[in-house]
Design an enzyme around this catalytic site. Sequence first.
Site, PDB file in Angstrom:
ATOM      1  N   ARG A 160      -1.854   8.171 -11.427  1.00 41.52           N
ATOM      2  CA  ARG A 160      -2.898   8.147 -12.455  1.00 41.52           C
ATOM      3  C   ARG A 160      -4.272   8.499 -11.887  1.00 41.52           C
ATOM      4  NH1 ARG A 160      -2.194   2.525 -15.470  1.00 41.52           N
ATOM      5  NH2 ARG A 160      -1.004   1.964 -13.599  1.00 41.52           N
ATOM      6  N   ALA A 201       0.825  -1.214   0.000  1.00 40.18           N
ATOM      7  CA  ALA A 201       0.000   0.000   0.000  1.00 40.18           C
ATOM      8  C   ALA A 201       0.855   1.258   0.000  1.00 40.18           C
ATOM      9  CB  ALA A 201      -0.929  -0.007   1.215  1.00 40.18           C
ATOM     10  N   GLU A 251       5.298 -11.266 -19.841  1.00 42.86           N
ATOM     11  CA  GLU A 251       4.630  -9.982 -19.986  1.00 42.86           C
ATOM     12  C   GLU A 251       4.105  -9.812 -21.405  1.00 42.86           C
ATOM     13  OE1 GLU A 251       3.888  -8.085 -17.454  1.00 42.86           O
ATOM     14  OE2 GLU A 251       4.938  -9.531 -16.164  1.00 42.86           O
ATOM     15  N   ASP A 284      -4.715  -2.058  -3.577  1.00 46.41           N
ATOM     16  CA  ASP A 284      -5.646  -1.423  -4.514  1.00 46.41           C
ATOM     17  C   ASP A 284      -6.537  -2.448  -5.207  1.00 46.41           C
ATOM     18  OD1 ASP A 284      -3.868  -2.663  -6.198  1.00 46.41           O
ATOM     19  OD2 ASP A 284      -3.316  -0.862  -7.321  1.00 46.41           O
TER      20      ASP A 284
END
Length: 458
Positions: free
Chosen positions: A15, A9, A154, A102
């Site tokens: 953003r 956190a 990825e 989040d």
Amino acid sequence: MKRYAVILAAGQGTRMKSKLYKVLHPVCGKPMVQHVVDQVLQLGLEKLITVVGFGAEQVKAQIGTKSEFALQEEQLGTAHAVMQAASYLQDKDGVTLVVCGDTPLITAETMESLLEHHLATNAKATILTAIAENPAGYGRIVRNEEGHVEKIVEHKDATELEREINEINTGTYCFDNRSLFEALTNVSNNNVQGEYYLTDVIEILKAKGAVVSAYQASSFNETIGVNDRIALMQAEKIMRDRINRYHMTNGVTIIAPEHTYISPEAKIGRDTIIYPGTIIEGATVIGEDCVIGPHSEINNCVVGDNTTIRHSVAHDSEIGNHVTIGPFAHIRPSSQIGDDVRIGNFVEIKKSRFGKGSKASHLSYIGDAQVGEDVNLGCGSITVNYDGKNKYLTKIEDGAFIGCNANLIAPVTVGKGAYVAAGSTITNDVPDNALSIARARQVNKENYVERLNVKKKS
């Protein structure tokens, strides 16, 4: 097997474009990180560590004593963040869950299943995965023939064939605790961003021949990470739907779920009906057979059975059984509304006790008052509780009748069964069963208007 958890956190969340740190943005009225903490604490942990960075003091204040804290002064990647918990965990045997602060939609049930799968497969690491309709941008999970994780690739590094894989890495992991912290010491920041990635731990463990497993979440929605306001909106919508479905499944009628907002902590009894535009916040408890709304706001209240609240606001108060409130009433904090009470339109109650069977049907302000049982407060009744410096108590005892447009100048007591005449301003106590009249005697001046008009013409 002992269990530990690390919640990440520390990020600022640029953003979000907000002065509020990312994990403190609320979803259905509760900060994201608090959702995560509350779910994780259902897992029977030995220790919970929350890694904080930006907004550390605010995050600590929100979570309080539910967690211990580790500070990540520089945000150098997810592996670096977990390393900050080393002083708490590195020498312990057991299993450690790593989850992001989040991800407010993740549930204790999914994390419990992840832990059980991890132990059942004898894995050193287990990745929580999900099936995404559009996996673009996510790391893909490549499995071997045995179903174990071969690698995480990825999106930018994936081949065309690998990009067709729709099982993605959610960023939630389960590790053998000692293996985790041993591997973290070998993680390098030799990448474009110069950061230490937790996914590198998977490669390190694989190189040592360790089993790396994966557990697939039942819903992609549960794994959403919130990085911007659009994702926050999506999480809010999903959470609201989840909460509303829970209450409907348990016997509550919600007329328009898409226009009803209920906090995760709220409790609502069977056969209660919630009308559109209603907001139920905090740890509100509503009884059975109630009618709430339309367009009502209830925050941290306890509401009894068979009570109706229409087009009204109530905060931090207790409301009894068979009560009718509204339309357009305001129950302010620290009020106690007894059973069988009627609080009508444009009535404001503040820090007052309102006894059983009493009524204030319209256009009244009752503040800092003790109202007994079966009291009638006429239209425009006012307790004048404030002298500009101090607030004083008004007592209205059982069975009293307060006429329209009466001002009760506190501190003052109206006795049992007493009457206060309409239009009176009461500055002294009224004895039991007395009639109190405090207004000028009416005087009629005959033909006064004719004389006035003559005077105006001249």
